[in-house]
Design a protein around this motif. Sequence first.
Motif, mmCIF file in Angstrom:
data_model
loop_
_atom_site.group_PDB
_atom_site.id
_atom_site.type_symbol
_atom_site.label_atom_id
_atom_site.label_comp_id
_atom_site.label_asym_id
_atom_site.label_seq_id
_atom_site.Cartn_x
_atom_site.Cartn_y
_atom_site.Cartn_z
ATOM 1 N N TRP A 377 0.877 -1.179 0.000
ATOM 2 C CA TRP A 377 0.000 0.000 0.000
ATOM 3 C C TRP A 377 0.910 1.224 0.000
ATOM 4 O O TRP A 377 1.594 1.499 0.988
ATOM 5 N N GLN A 462 3.439 -5.061 -6.196
ATOM 6 C CA GLN A 462 2.635 -3.858 -6.315
ATOM 7 C C GLN A 462 1.503 -4.134 -7.286
ATOM 8 O O GLN A 462 1.515 -5.134 -8.012
ATOM 9 N N TRP A 468 -1.972 0.959 -4.580
ATOM 10 C CA TRP A 468 -1.126 -0.233 -4.582
ATOM 11 C C TRP A 468 0.112 -0.089 -5.466
ATOM 12 O O TRP A 468 0.789 -1.073 -5.743
#
Length: 494
Positions: A377, A462, A468
């Motif tokens: 995150w 990711q 993200w």
Amino acid sequence: MAASDKPSNVDLDVIIIGAGISGIGAAWHLGQHHPEKRYAVLEAQEGHGGTWRTHRYPGIRSDSDLFTFGYKFKPWMGKPIATGAEIQQYLGEVIAENGLGQRIRYGHSVVSAAWSSADRRWHVVAMHQGQAHRFSARFLFMCQGYYRHDDAYRPEWPGMASFKGAIVHPQHWPEDMDLAGRKVVVIGSGATAATLIPAIAKQSAHVTMLQRSPTFFVTGRNADALADTLRQLDIPPAWTHEIMRRKMLADRAAFTRRCIAEPEVVRQELLEGVRAALGPGHDADVERHFNPSYRPWQQRIAFVPDGDLFAAVRDGRASIVTDEIESFVPEGIRLRSGQVLEADLVVSATGFKLSALGDVDVSIDGKPLDFAQTVAWHGAMFTGVPNLAWIFGYFRFSWTLRADLMAEFVCRLLRHMDDKGVDMVMPMLRPHEQHMARLPWVKEDNFNPGYLQRGVHLFPKQGEHAPWVHSQDYEWDKEALPRADLEDGSLSYR
């Protein structure tokens, strides 16, 4: 009582792991924004500094300017590129001026961190003088960097046992190393080699940089005219520091954009800079030894302050060979071309091994954490991992820029949790993101040095879109991270 002598079994609000440039900055921010929090910094070494403590090879210096590698809250007063000793002094001043020494427990090597949902705490075990010391905390802030300080990367080449000289790695440089009269071969051509070679060329009989493939270099004076002018005008140091940070960031961002938009133009500019630094008669050397196959900034560009590396080559104290190693032989190294490089000492400046979360044994409710299966995150926190943030800096910008951003973010998150009256936060993919593509921590077409390719499988993934995305872009992060929506459903609170 020294910090390291304090009793164990301590319950805290925050544990910071690492007293290098990231951990010291994190401690400063926490003290400024949350003076009410109980926190401690656990550091494995017997002193502060991280990289700048463990790396002691000749000539060690920053390869980023200290206006941006230094903290935004602590003006840098020296030359743009600093020696390792100068950086250590700077960090020591931050600790002393802000009373951080009482928060740091040196000699505490963290071996495990276990999250318990039952009591909403991290339970941390650190070894100190052979004994296990236990800590618990609401939040864990990982600031150990991203490589193994005690385990450097060095390939195994055939015939190494037959070599009559010594083989050392810069990461483990002997303090009593005598270079006088010795022929030295440095394997590698990155920032470490570019730093080391000018320093040892002054002491050894001759030093050869042996590289398998070239690196991009840029050179210039280790000074800045604007900084010098501002200081001559007695502009307050804090103002000078901020002006120089903005200037350096703007210059770096513009150069990075050019590397992407017009890579071949930048390539020729970099080669012209090297050609000018080497002087007449080195045109063939420039094309062979300084022209990489990759585009500029696909790997790190090494800065050579005051052209010292090129001066050593120009003066004949150093030379460069681009070839591959066939084997070691008693008198040195035999290359694929058949040439033998005679050596009394071989320095393997071959990089380092990546480390995820400092190789700490992390578990969640008794289950070992598979960090590589998490999704990041904002590159800061990780799915399925409660109350934990990890600082991973920039490749193209100074590491400390992200360390500052991350510390400010963690302080904002802690305030948000207090305001909500919750004691647990964890990133969680929303229903429409469950099948989102998982991409590498850093995409190969973005940045692809050998050390990253060897270890990127250890790191989280990711996603395809915010929050993200791990951008590795300070220009993006400086806008996105301070404004990250903490209530968009991507963070779960309990």
